[in-house]
Write a protein that holds these residues in place. Structure first.
Motif, PDB file in Angstrom:
ATOM      1  N   VAL A  67       0.833  -1.205   0.000  1.00 12.62           N
ATOM      2  CA  VAL A  67       0.000   0.000   0.000  1.00 12.62           C
ATOM      3  C   VAL A  67       0.873   1.263   0.000  1.00 12.62           C
ATOM      4  N   CYS A  68       1.912   1.267   0.805  1.00 13.15           N
ATOM      5  CA  CYS A  68       2.777   2.455   0.884  1.00 13.15           C
ATOM      6  C   CYS A  68       3.506   2.695  -0.440  1.00 13.15           C
ATOM      7  N   VAL A  69       3.995   1.628  -1.058  1.00 14.83           N
ATOM      8  CA  VAL A  69       4.659   1.772  -2.360  1.00 14.83           C
ATOM      9  C   VAL A  69       3.658   2.265  -3.401  1.00 14.83           C
ATOM     10  N   TRP A  70       2.454   1.729  -3.360  1.00 16.29           N
ATOM     11  CA  TRP A  70       1.402   2.138  -4.294  1.00 16.29           C
ATOM     12  C   TRP A  70       1.093   3.625  -4.128  1.00 16.29           C
ATOM     13  N   GLY A  71       0.955   4.061  -2.872  1.00 21.32           N
ATOM     14  CA  GLY A  71       0.693   5.469  -2.612  1.00 21.32           C
ATOM     15  C   GLY A  71       1.827   6.357  -3.090  1.00 21.32           C
ATOM     16  N   TRP A  72       3.050   5.860  -2.949  1.00 22.32           N
ATOM     17  CA  TRP A  72       4.223   6.612  -3.426  1.00 22.32           C
ATOM     18  C   TRP A  72       4.183   6.768  -4.939  1.00 22.32           C
ATOM     19  N   LEU A  73       3.742   5.726  -5.636  1.00 19.75           N
ATOM     20  CA  LEU A  73       3.719   5.749  -7.097  1.00 19.75           C
ATOM     21  C   LEU A  73       2.695   6.725  -7.662  1.00 19.75           C
ATOM     22  N   ILE A  74       1.610   6.965  -6.925  1.00 19.17           N
ATOM     23  CA  ILE A  74       0.578   7.865  -7.447  1.00 19.17           C
ATOM     24  C   ILE A  74       0.666   9.243  -6.802  1.00 19.17           C
ATOM     25  N   SER A  75       1.849   9.580  -6.298  1.00 13.53           N
ATOM     26  CA  SER A  75       2.045  10.889  -5.663  1.00 13.53           C
ATOM     27  C   SER A  75       3.088  11.696  -6.433  1.00 13.53           C
ATOM     28  N   GLY A  76       2.947  13.022  -6.379  1.00 13.45           N
ATOM     29  CA  GLY A  76       3.944  13.927  -6.925  1.00 13.45           C
ATOM     30  C   GLY A  76       4.185  13.760  -8.414  1.00 13.45           C
ATOM     31  N   LYS A  77       5.450  13.878  -8.811  1.00 14.76           N
ATOM     32  CA  LYS A  77       5.821  13.788 -10.218  1.00 14.76           C
ATOM     33  C   LYS A  77       5.571  12.397 -10.788  1.00 14.76           C
ATOM     34  N   ARG A  78       5.653  11.384  -9.937  1.00 16.16           N
ATOM     35  CA  ARG A  78       5.405  10.021 -10.414  1.00 16.16           C
ATOM     36  C   ARG A  78       3.962   9.868 -10.895  1.00 16.16           C
ATOM     37  N   ARG A  79       3.027  10.540 -10.203  1.00 13.76           N
ATOM     38  CA  ARG A  79       1.632  10.513 -10.631  1.00 13.76           C
ATOM     39  C   ARG A  79       1.481  11.150 -12.007  1.00 13.76           C
ATOM     40  N   LEU A  80       2.170  12.260 -12.220  1.00 12.96           N
ATOM     41  CA  LEU A  80       2.096  12.939 -13.511  1.00 12.96           C
ATOM     42  C   LEU A  80       2.607  12.042 -14.631  1.00 12.96           C
ATOM     43  N   GLN A  81       3.721  11.370 -14.395  1.00 11.50           N
ATOM     44  CA  GLN A  81       4.267  10.457 -15.398  1.00 11.50           C
ATOM     45  C   GLN A  81       3.317   9.302 -15.675  1.00 11.50           C
ATOM     46  N   LEU A  82       2.739   8.752 -14.612  1.00 13.05           N
ATOM     47  CA  LEU A  82       1.798   7.647 -14.772  1.00 13.05           C
ATOM     48  C   LEU A  82       0.568   8.091 -15.540  1.00 13.05           C
ATOM     49  N   PHE A  83       0.037   9.260 -15.198  1.00 17.19           N
ATOM     50  CA  PHE A  83      -1.153   9.766 -15.876  1.00 17.19           C
ATOM     51  C   PHE A  83      -0.876  10.034 -17.357  1.00 17.19           C
ATOM     52  N   THR A  84       0.300  10.588 -17.631  1.00 13.49           N
ATOM     53  CA  THR A  84       0.652  10.893 -19.016  1.00 13.49           C
ATOM     54  C   THR A  84       0.679   9.630 -19.864  1.00 13.49           C
ATOM     55  N   GLN A  85       1.223   8.569 -19.309  1.00 11.75           N
ATOM     56  CA  GLN A  85       1.308   7.312 -20.052  1.00 11.75           C
ATOM     57  C   GLN A  85      -0.047   6.636 -20.197  1.00 11.75           C
ATOM     58  N   THR A  86      -0.815   6.592 -19.127  1.00  6.82           N
ATOM     59  CA  THR A  86      -2.079   5.857 -19.164  1.00  6.82           C
ATOM     60  C   THR A  86      -3.198   6.636 -19.842  1.00  6.82           C
ATOM     61  N   TYR A  87      -3.071   7.976 -19.883  1.00  8.01           N
ATOM     62  CA  TYR A  87      -4.125   8.773 -20.514  1.00  8.01           C
ATOM     63  C   TYR A  87      -4.222   8.472 -22.010  1.00  8.01           C
ATOM     64  N   LYS A  88      -3.127   8.004 -22.588  1.00  5.08           N
ATOM     65  CA  LYS A  88      -3.125   7.653 -24.003  1.00  5.08           C
ATOM     66  C   LYS A  88      -4.060   6.479 -24.290  1.00  5.08           C
TER      67      LYS A  88
END
Length: 205
Positions: A67-88
């Motif tokens: 859970v903590c790693v998951w929360g880290w991945l969807i926070s800050g700049k990492r969230r932006l990178q994830l959103f950019t990739q998945t929004y496609k």
């Protein structure tokens, strides 16, 4: 190109795209969101039925690490990178990872609360039967919806808090849930809404 001017092959290809994208999203939702939750729930049910408390705590600790790693991945700049990739892949895809985290996180928090209640360290009104940890998921889910700003979801639905806690340890667990889970999930929902709005504006220009 109008529907009448399309060849049968072209129409079949468009229909295939229309149907394949929703099916792909549903499949991903099952794989990313529902499957991890169900797996963790089954594993902990087995632990609670057949193994001592010490083993249960080890399993719950491992779930908390996830859970903590998951929360880290969807926070800050990492969230932006994830959103950019998945929004496609589609407008709803960025939401999937945040919703999956919320669903998965209910398990370890409810499981730990159940263990501590069974040991007598925390108490609830109404009491939770021993071994029925899944009932406490409603408590954490209620606090998530109650934390959504402006909407007043629990008040609007006349959904009362499922369990009243009577000790500071329960309050500490709820506070941890809000910091580790609710804050990053709601922040990611807000970021998704902003991104989808910006995309709509750009496409209309």
């Amino acid at each position: 190109m109008t529907l009448a001017s399309q060849t049968p092959k072209t129409r079949d290809m468009e229909y295939s795209v229309w149907f394949s994208e929703p099916l792909m999203f549903v499949g991903a939702a099952g794989l990313i969101a529902i499957s991890p939750y169900l797996f963790a729930r089954v594993i902990f049910q087995l632990m609670q039925s057949h193994f001592p408390t010490s083993v249960q705590l080890v399993v719950v600790s491992l779930l908390f690490v996830i859970v903590c790693v998951w929360g880290w991945l969807i926070s800050g700049k990492r969230r932006l990178q994830l959103f950019t990739q998945t929004y496609k892949l589609g407008i709803l895809w960025p939401l999937l990872f945040s919703a999956a985290m919320l669903l998965f996180a209910l398990m370890p928090f409810a499981a730990l609360s159940s263990i501590l209640a069974d040991l007598g360290y925390i108490t609830f009104e109404t009491s939770v039967p021993k071994g029925e940890f899944w009932r406490l998921q409603d408590l954490y889910l209620w606090h998530f919806f109650n934390s959504v700003p402006s909407l007043k979801i629990t008040e609007t639905l006349l959904w009362e808090e499922p369990f009243q806690y009577k000790d500071r340890l329960s309050g500490a667990l709820l506070l941890a849930f809000k910091i580790i889970v609710i804050v990053p999930v709601i922040a990611s929902f807000a970021a998704w809404w902003k991104e989808s709005t910006d995309v709509s504006k750009r496409s209309s220009e």
